[in-house]
Scaffold this active site. Structure first.
Site, PDB file in Angstrom:
ATOM      1  N   ASP A 117       0.866  -1.189   0.000  1.00 15.43           N
ATOM      2  CA  ASP A 117       0.000   0.000   0.000  1.00 15.43           C
ATOM      3  C   ASP A 117       0.904   1.240   0.000  1.00 15.43           C
ATOM      4  O   ASP A 117       2.113   1.133   0.211  1.00 15.43           O
ATOM      5  CB  ASP A 117      -0.867  -0.055   1.267  1.00 15.43           C
ATOM      6  CG  ASP A 117      -1.881   1.081   1.350  1.00 15.43           C
ATOM      7  OD1 ASP A 117      -2.280   1.605   0.299  1.00 15.43           O
ATOM      8  OD2 ASP A 117      -2.272   1.436   2.480  1.00 15.43           O
ATOM      9  N   GLU A 149       2.612   4.638  -4.189  1.00 13.81           N
ATOM     10  CA  GLU A 149       2.607   5.554  -5.368  1.00 13.81           C
ATOM     11  C   GLU A 149       3.951   6.265  -5.526  1.00 13.81           C
ATOM     12  O   GLU A 149       4.305   6.561  -6.659  1.00 13.81           O
ATOM     13  CB  GLU A 149       1.483   6.568  -5.217  1.00 13.81           C
ATOM     14  CG  GLU A 149       0.100   5.955  -5.281  1.00 13.81           C
ATOM     15  CD  GLU A 149      -0.273   5.131  -4.046  1.00 13.81           C
ATOM     16  OE1 GLU A 149       0.243   5.456  -2.955  1.00 13.81           O
ATOM     17  OE2 GLU A 149      -1.032   4.174  -4.179  1.00 13.81           O
ATOM     18  N   ASP A 164      -9.376   3.048  -2.084  1.00 11.46           N
ATOM     19  CA  ASP A 164     -10.362   3.434  -1.069  1.00 11.46           C
ATOM     20  C   ASP A 164     -11.705   3.877  -1.635  1.00 11.46           C
ATOM     21  O   ASP A 164     -12.031   5.065  -1.674  1.00 11.46           O
ATOM     22  CB  ASP A 164      -9.778   4.539  -0.180  1.00 11.46           C
ATOM     23  CG  ASP A 164      -8.561   4.036   0.574  1.00 11.46           C
ATOM     24  OD1 ASP A 164      -8.298   2.811   0.549  1.00 11.46           O
ATOM     25  OD2 ASP A 164      -7.853   4.860   1.179  1.00 11.46           O
TER      26      ASP A 164
HETATM   27  O1  MIG Z   1      -4.431   6.168   4.256  1.00 11.33           O
HETATM   28  O2  MIG Z   1      -3.289   1.017   5.826  1.00 11.33           O
HETATM   29  O3  MIG Z   1      -5.929   1.945   0.567  1.00 11.33           O
HETATM   30  O4  MIG Z   1      -6.698  -0.248   2.107  1.00 11.33           O
HETATM   31  O5  MIG Z   1      -6.537   0.014   4.885  1.00 11.33           O
HETATM   32  C1  MIG Z   1      -4.788   4.905   4.661  1.00 11.33           C
HETATM   33  C2  MIG Z   1      -4.472   1.705   6.004  1.00 11.33           C
HETATM   34  C3  MIG Z   1      -3.724   3.889   4.296  1.00 11.33           C
HETATM   35  C4  MIG Z   1      -4.938   2.951   2.476  1.00 11.33           C
HETATM   36  C5  MIG Z   1      -5.362   1.685   1.816  1.00 11.33           C
HETATM   37  C6  MIG Z   1      -6.297   0.949   2.714  1.00 11.33           C
HETATM   38  C7  MIG Z   1      -5.631   0.657   4.035  1.00 11.33           C
HETATM   39  C8  MIG Z   1      -5.164   1.975   4.682  1.00 11.33           C
HETATM   40  N1  MIG Z   1      -4.295   2.691   3.752  1.00 11.33           N
END
Ligand code: MIG
Length: 755
Positions: A384, A387, A461
């Protein structure tokens, strides 16, 4: 907003470039042929390969007076400042140095044109692709950035997490595929600035462009093979996954697993979001919340349940923290433009980012992944914030949550390497997991063409709203057309509170997602399939069990994606490009034989289904419909089989063990020629598997089916099932019950006859 994305590219101040500097090559990779156009302003870029296309080899070609020919490719003509290929005319443009943003001037080595563009008439064609986007499947009229950004999929937002400079043009039944193989930020304007003109601009000193021709699916297949075949997933990756932000301790995880068991709900993996770490330090586990980690993962393994932790790229700056110290010593982290460690704020407050564009940092990361997964028994890794997203820089919010584009990644600037960040991270993670001798399983949020070689993608999200569920259909179709066959959206919705009605609908739709995971955000209402009690739990169970019945088909389609680059989900227009109604975006085909028309709107109990020309069989009721037709269909998940299709199903059993199904049942839709196949193997590891085939024919009176079993494993039964027929008068290996005809294919062949 980032200055770059907020900048209206001044197309009218560009200069038309002479094409004599354009290099034309015919290339081949795994049987796919394409023309490559390469324009460079620096001699060193002539040797450029990739970043997405690797291992394409030049084909012999002939060039006379600007006409290029190569075997197996439509000819390409270069002249009068234009490139012509398969009905398309391209011209090349450059934005003079002085007209460009200071940032681009700074980062482009003083080349005369730091931004290059191609322009072409849009014609009457349709445009698809460009990966993960909101707003539907059709791209005409829009403008789309390729710049990876932590931006949730909401209407009108662009870009999102994943960059995909890859476009398909469809005109009649002929398609062209375009791949801009440049990681620099790019813009695809498809009639936004000018209604009749397409413009592809890239903020780079070079422009590397591939074009290929064929039918829509041939082009998709070609683009996928050029950028790399999707990895073959382990079987469990296709089962049901349960996630939450966060199951924050051992107790919470055990409760979930026990609840699934108590309610007889299948479960492959429980996912651990950021609270499993100690102080948000990647590759650590909180000793307070997970004091007995090994015991937990072993206990769950005994129940057939796996654990998948999140691994973000931001590494906490902390003395004595091994990953930070060792990484710093080995020089793996991104530097700022003064060659100092680039520090930004993300979950662990002060963090640094590995530079995955370089081999050294990838090897370092692979080693961390291997150790972390091995020591704790993790089955896969979830990437996650890749980017990469940064929440704070120098005490302020960073534009678009991006790191400064002037940051240094070895020889490259972050401007050039940013879009590749998740790809490099996935490659490193893949190597780390592969070292454990299993098929790696990775889920990623960001990506670039080629990401399918390593990872599944989820769409980030979304929210618990019907609109978001409906949007997932074109999003996943588009990812598939863009070379990413394995993708899913958070089932039930991530943000906001789910209602039981929404969750149930979404769980039925999710049962067809290539990747099926329920996930929800911190502070939202719980939405596990048992969260709402009865009668909901039992209804959710039906949807989950349906997924498990479908596994032989899904796994076979996964194999097809792996071997041929074809997506699991296909738009109707891939097969019926001449039918207007085939362009609707609320229906799709799973493989070639199964049409799905999910209920996507609140309160909807019945929906209209368009069935393309040909004969269709209602999957549930067995009745026959002659297409083209508009049908009224009832929930929970309208499905239709195409005539002649034979879909391999099995009895829902879980936990999954191997992708060898002792009991197989082909659901057959009568048609003059009947075809079905099933791919089976261990579901894990690298031992070869086999395709077994069902073939048959129906002439209106006599149905004959033959099964060629190449699996080499024992069967308890292989059946074909035909719905909606009268009892036959004669047959061999046939059984008839309540409108269902069963044919026993155990001996290899069976037939049925009607008067
Ligand atoms: O800004 O790790 O898209 O699936 O649960 C939140 C916490 C950061 C974004 C991900 C989401 C995840 C969350 N992350």
């Amino acid at each position: 907003m980032n200055a770059l994305l907020n900048w209206d590219i001044p197309f009218d101040r560009m200069e038309r470039l002479d094409l004599s500097g354009m290099e034309v090559q015919a290339v081949e990779k795994e049987g796919v042929r394409a023309w490559r156009l390469l324009f460079t302003q620096r001699p060193r870029d002539r040797a450029k390969a990739g970043p997405a296309v690797q291992g394409a080899r030049p084909l012999p070609m002939e060039a006379t007076e600007g006409l290029y020919r190569a075997e197996g490719l439509p000819p390409l003509a270069l002249g009068e400042g234009r490139v012509r290929f398969g009905g398309l005319t391209l011209s090349l443009w450059g934005l003079p140095h002085l007209e460009a943003l200071p940032l681009l001037r700074l980062l482009s080595d003083g080349v005369p044109y730091p931004l290059l563009a191609l322009r072409f008439p849009l014609g009457a064609a349709h445009y698809y692709g460009l990966g993960e986007r909101t707003g539907g499947l059709a791209r005409r009229g829009g403008r789309f950035w390729n710049f990876t950004m932590d931006q949730p999929p909401r209407p009108g937002r662009d870009p999102l997490y994943l960059a995909s400079p890859l476009l398909v043009r469809l005109e009649g039944d002929e398609a062209l595929g375009f791949l801009l193989d440049e990681s620099h930020p790019s813009l695809f304007d498809l009639g936004h600035a000018h209604p009749a003109e397409g413009r592809v601009a890239v903020a780079s000193p070079h422009l590397d462009f591939y074009v290929l021709a064929g039918s829509l699916l041939e082009v998709v297949r070609g683009l996928t093979l050029l950028t790399g075949r999707p990895a073959m997933p382990p079987l469990w990756a296709l089962g049901y996954h349960q996630c939450r932000y966060s199951y924050a301790d051992s107790q919470a995880v055990r409760e979930v697993v026990e609840a699934f068991k108590a309610h007889d709900l299948p479960l492959e993996a429980v996912w651990l979001d950021i609270h499993h770490m100690e102080g948000y330090k990647v590759f650590t586990l909180s000793p307070h919340r997970f004091p007995d980690f090994r015991a937990l993962s072993e206990e769950l393994a005994g129940e057939g349940v796996r654990l998948v932790p999140i691994v973000d790229p931001g590494v906490k700056v902390e003395e004595g923290y091994r990953v930070f110290e060792e990484g710093k010593r080995r020089g793996v982290f991104l530097l700022d433009d003064r060659d100092e460690l680039l520090v930004g704020g993300v979950w662990p407050r002060r963090a640094v980012w590995p530079d995955f564009s370089r081999e050294g940092p990838r090897a370092f990361w692979a080693e961390e992944v291997r150790r972390f997964a091995e020591e704790n028994g993790f089955a896969g890794i979830w990437n996650d914030m890749n980017e990469p997203a940064v929440l704070e820089l120098g005490g302020a919010e960073s534009p678009d949550k991006a790191l400064p584009l002037t940051a240094r990644q070895g020889e490259k600037s972050h401007l050039e390497a940013r879009n590749l960040y998740a790809l490099g991270m996935a490659e490193a993670t893949y190597q780390g997991l592969a070292a454990l001798g299993r098929r790696p399983f990775i889920l990623t949020r960001s990506g670039f063409p080629g990401i399918q070689r390593y990872a599944f993608v989820w769409t980030g999200d979304n929210e618990s709203r019907h609109e978001d569920m409906a949007l997932s259909v074109p999003m996943l179709l588009s990812l598939g057309l863009s070379g990413v066959p394995f993708a899913g959206a958070d089932v039930g919705g991530f943000g906001q509170d789910a209602t039981p009605e929404l969750l149930l609908r979404w769980t039925w739709l999710g049962a067809l997602y290539p990747f099926f995971r329920n996930h929800s955000a911190l502070g939202t209402r719980r939405q596990e399939p048992y969260a709402f009690g009865e009668p909901w739990t039992s209804r959710m169970r039906e949807a989950l069990r349906f997924r498990y019945r479908l596994l032989p088909y899904l796994y076979s389609l996964a194999r097809e994606a792996h071997e041929e680059g074809l997506p699991l989900w296909r738009p109707l227009f891939a097969y019926w490009p001449g039918e207007m109604a085939a362009f609707r975006e609320d229906e799709f085909l799973l493989g070639e034989g199964l049409l799905a028309a999910p209920l996507l709107h609140q309160g909807e109990g019945v929906r209209e289904v368009y069935l393309p020309p040909g004969t269709w069989w209602d999957f549930w009721a067995g009745c026959r419909v002659a297409g083209p037709a508009l049908e009224q269909a009832l929930g929970p998940l309208p499905l239709y089989l195409k005539e002649g299709a034979a879909i391999p199903l099995t009895e829902p059993t879980y936990p999954t063990r191997t992708a060898r199904w002792p009991r197989l049942g082909f659901r057959v839709a009568l048609g003059p020629a009947i075809r079905g196949r099933v791919y089976e193997d261990e579901g894990e590891g690298f031992a070869p598997g086999a395709w077994s085939e069902l073939k048959g024919a129906f002439d209106g009176k006599r149905l004959v089916l033959a099964f060629e079993d190449r699996s080499g494993h024992p069967r308890e039964g292989v059946w074909a099932e035909v719905l909606g027929v009268a009892p036959p008068v004669k047959g061999q290996g046939v059984l008839y019950r309540e409108g269902r005809l069963l044919l026993d294919l155990g001996p290899g062949e069976a037939f049925a006859e009607w008067a």
